[in-house]
Design an enzyme around this catalytic site. Structure first.
Site, PDB file in Angstrom:
ATOM      1  N   GLU A  82      24.726  11.936  -0.576  1.00  0.00           N
ATOM      2  CA  GLU A  82      26.034  12.586  -0.694  1.00  0.00           C
ATOM      3  C   GLU A  82      26.139  13.788   0.233  1.00  0.00           C
ATOM      4  O   GLU A  82      27.176  14.009   0.869  1.00  0.00           O
ATOM      5  CB  GLU A  82      26.279  13.028  -2.146  1.00  0.00           C
ATOM      6  CG  GLU A  82      26.337  11.875  -3.142  1.00  0.00           C
ATOM      7  CD  GLU A  82      25.000  11.574  -3.784  1.00  0.00           C
ATOM      8  OE1 GLU A  82      24.990  11.172  -4.960  1.00  0.00           O
ATOM      9  OE2 GLU A  82      23.956  11.731  -3.101  1.00  0.00           O
ATOM     10  N   CYS A  89      23.672  17.041  -6.386  1.00  0.00           N
ATOM     11  CA  CYS A  89      24.746  16.414  -5.612  1.00  0.00           C
ATOM     12  C   CYS A  89      26.082  16.533  -6.337  1.00  0.00           C
ATOM     13  O   CYS A  89      27.132  16.577  -5.709  1.00  0.00           O
ATOM     14  CB  CYS A  89      24.407  14.949  -5.360  1.00  0.00           C
ATOM     15  SG  CYS A  89      23.009  14.732  -4.236  1.00  0.00           S
ATOM     16  N   GLY A 116      -1.959 -14.492   2.036  1.00  0.00           N
ATOM     17  CA  GLY A 116      -1.865 -15.457   3.130  1.00  0.00           C
ATOM     18  C   GLY A 116      -2.626 -16.700   2.715  1.00  0.00           C
ATOM     19  O   GLY A 116      -3.812 -16.619   2.364  1.00  0.00           O
ATOM     20  N   TRP A 134      -8.673 -15.872  10.951  1.00  0.00           N
ATOM     21  CA  TRP A 134      -7.416 -15.501  10.299  1.00  0.00           C
ATOM     22  C   TRP A 134      -6.729 -16.769   9.850  1.00  0.00           C
ATOM     23  O   TRP A 134      -6.574 -17.698  10.653  1.00  0.00           O
ATOM     24  CB  TRP A 134      -6.510 -14.703  11.233  1.00  0.00           C
ATOM     25  CG  TRP A 134      -7.071 -13.385  11.591  1.00  0.00           C
ATOM     26  CD1 TRP A 134      -7.718 -13.054  12.741  1.00  0.00           C
ATOM     27  CD2 TRP A 134      -7.028 -12.195  10.783  1.00  0.00           C
ATOM     28  NE1 TRP A 134      -8.081 -11.728  12.711  1.00  0.00           N
ATOM     29  CE2 TRP A 134      -7.656 -11.178  11.521  1.00  0.00           C
ATOM     30  CE3 TRP A 134      -6.517 -11.879   9.535  1.00  0.00           C
ATOM     31  CZ2 TRP A 134      -7.791  -9.884  11.052  1.00  0.00           C
ATOM     32  CZ3 TRP A 134      -6.642 -10.591   9.065  1.00  0.00           C
ATOM     33  CH2 TRP A 134      -7.268  -9.613   9.801  1.00  0.00           C
ATOM     34  N   GLU A 182      -3.057  -6.808  -2.950  1.00  0.00           N
ATOM     35  CA  GLU A 182      -3.524  -7.608  -1.819  1.00  0.00           C
ATOM     36  C   GLU A 182      -4.710  -8.523  -2.144  1.00  0.00           C
ATOM     37  O   GLU A 182      -5.117  -9.314  -1.314  1.00  0.00           O
ATOM     38  CB  GLU A 182      -3.888  -6.678  -0.662  1.00  0.00           C
ATOM     39  CG  GLU A 182      -2.699  -5.928  -0.086  1.00  0.00           C
ATOM     40  CD  GLU A 182      -2.597  -6.066   1.420  1.00  0.00           C
ATOM     41  OE1 GLU A 182      -3.307  -6.900   1.996  1.00  0.00           O
ATOM     42  OE2 GLU A 182      -1.790  -5.343   2.006  1.00  0.00           O
ATOM     43  N   GLY A 222      -8.318  -9.536  -5.019  1.00  0.00           N
ATOM     44  CA  GLY A 222      -8.501 -10.945  -4.685  1.00  0.00           C
ATOM     45  C   GLY A 222      -7.891 -11.876  -5.729  1.00  0.00           C
ATOM     46  O   GLY A 222      -7.094 -11.456  -6.586  1.00  0.00           O
ATOM     47  N   ALA A 267      -5.443 -11.034  -8.884  1.00  0.00           N
ATOM     48  CA  ALA A 267      -4.072 -11.536  -8.803  1.00  0.00           C
ATOM     49  C   ALA A 267      -3.708 -12.334 -10.052  1.00  0.00           C
ATOM     50  O   ALA A 267      -2.621 -12.168 -10.622  1.00  0.00           O
ATOM     51  CB  ALA A 267      -3.906 -12.392  -7.555  1.00  0.00           C
TER      52      ALA A 267
END
Length: 379
Positions: free
Chosen positions: A50, A82, A163, A179, A292, A294, A298
């Protein structure tokens, strides 16, 4: 409602730079509906949206309508309220897309109305079924989902990233994983890392891969701003020489917390209590955790109802053997499966990035008893 959608676009520009604060966008309209000022919150401790918009509008702000994605703050922190800035500038009407859930800063709508400003509280209209209000409220909630969820639940938003191969592997049978994904995917991961304030990994990942867990550019240079690195390490096995402990030039001074069961508390299995860990991170003003690895960590986070989003970078290769993205979970039958909603699909080189949203719980209730063969090597 076009101005509110524009305010949402502006708010999104602050993602990754304003934490632990919310992203906020503001558009000022003159009595004829013309835009006379725009602004967004750019960094924690800096001017709020604002105030930026008011500065851009100057005298044109008098008699204007302020369109904001989040209720104007009603307290003095590192900057002034604000609510008062809008009053001092002579704004006569305010449209609010989302109410502020933080008690310290809330109350801006009531204070503005008490001062004679007309305030259109869009959540009220959305609750009544107004389709236009539902659309803009939903957009404003989505752009600010990380901060809103963290404040409402008392724990950070959790994004699980991995990945993987076409058959869901994160490494080959011999443990090699560099990779799996392509350079464009890895570059996008660093964009994601730059947008969070915490990166978390299990001690198994640290022992296997010795990651640095920092934000780096294409040339490998660390960014100035680095997230807190958290290693979930139930028994304190992280080596003294592990790269994740490096706080020097190569890590741009990134801080590290080795979170043990003795410090955070343990669950029934003796491992780090993930709910307790995330609650503590919330107390430390951490809003967004990037999980990330392992695979065991997860699965434990997913089972505990703590994963809000999953980002999967899928490479066009298949292995047929090796560790999966999730291992040792509690799901024993299909009816207990964790079901996500596909939010976005994007391509990075030969890889595909899939983003899924999950329904989470604030308490992290487990779905059932542990399955057979659960390993604690990753936590």
């Amino acid at each position: 409602m076009a101005a509110l959608h524009r305010a949402v676009e502006l708010a999104d520009r602050g993602a990754g730079t304003v934490l632990p604060n919310p992203v906020v966008g503001c558009v000022l309209l003159d009595p004829d509906g013309r835009t006379v000022g725009e602004g967004w919150h750019q960094r924690a401790g800096g001017p709020h949206a604002e105030v930026v918009a008011l500065a851009a509008a100057g005298e044109a702000a008098r008699g204007a309508t302020a369109v904001v994605t989040l209720e104007p703050c009603n307290h003095t922190g590192r900057t002034g309220p604000c609510r008062q800035a809008l009053l001092d500038a002579g704004v006569t009407r305010v449209l609010v897309a989302v109410r502020d859930p933080w008690p310290t800063a809330g109350g801006g709508i009531a204070a503005l109305r008490a001062a004679g400003v007309t305030v259109l509280d869009l959540p009220e209209l959305a609750a009544g079924g107004d389709p236009a209000a539902v659309s803009v409220v939903s957009a404003a909630e989505e752009v600010n989902r990380v901060w809103l969820a963290a404040v409402r639940r008392g724990r950070p938003w959790v994004t699980l990233k991995a990945g993987i191969t076409l058959d869901g592997r994160v490494a080959a049978a011999d443990g090699t994983s560099r990779w799996i994904t392509s350079p464009p995917s890895r570059a996008d991961v660093h964009v994601l890392r730059a947008a969070v304030d915490t990166i978390m990994a299990g001690v198994g990942t640290v022992l296997a891969d010795d990651p640095l867990l920092t934000v780096r550019d294409d040339a490998g240079r660390p960014s100035v701003r680095q997230p807190l690195r958290v290693v979930v390490d139930s028994t304190g096995r992280t080596p003294a020489a592990a790269r994740v402990r490096d706080t020097g030039e190569s890590a741009a001074g990134a801080a590290t917390w080795i979170a043990t069961a003795q410090e955070v508390g343990a669950g029934a299995d003796g491992r780090v209590d993930l709910v307790g860990l995330l609650t503590e991170l919330g107390r430390r003003d951490r809003r967004h955790v990037l999980l990330e690895g392992g695979p065991t960590l997860a699965a434990a986070a997913l089972d505990a109802g703590l994963v809000d989003e999953m980002w999967l970078y899928v490479a066009p290769i298949a292995l047929g053997a090796g560790p999966s993205v999730l291992q040792g979970g509690r799901v024993g039958t299909l009816t207990q499966a964790h079901r996500g909603e596909l939010i976005d699909v994007a391509r990075f080189g030969p890889d595909v990035r899939l983003r899924y949203r999950f329904e989470t719980t604030s308490l992290g209730d487990p779905v059932g008893p542990p399955g057979p063969g659960v390993s604690d090597s990753m936590i």
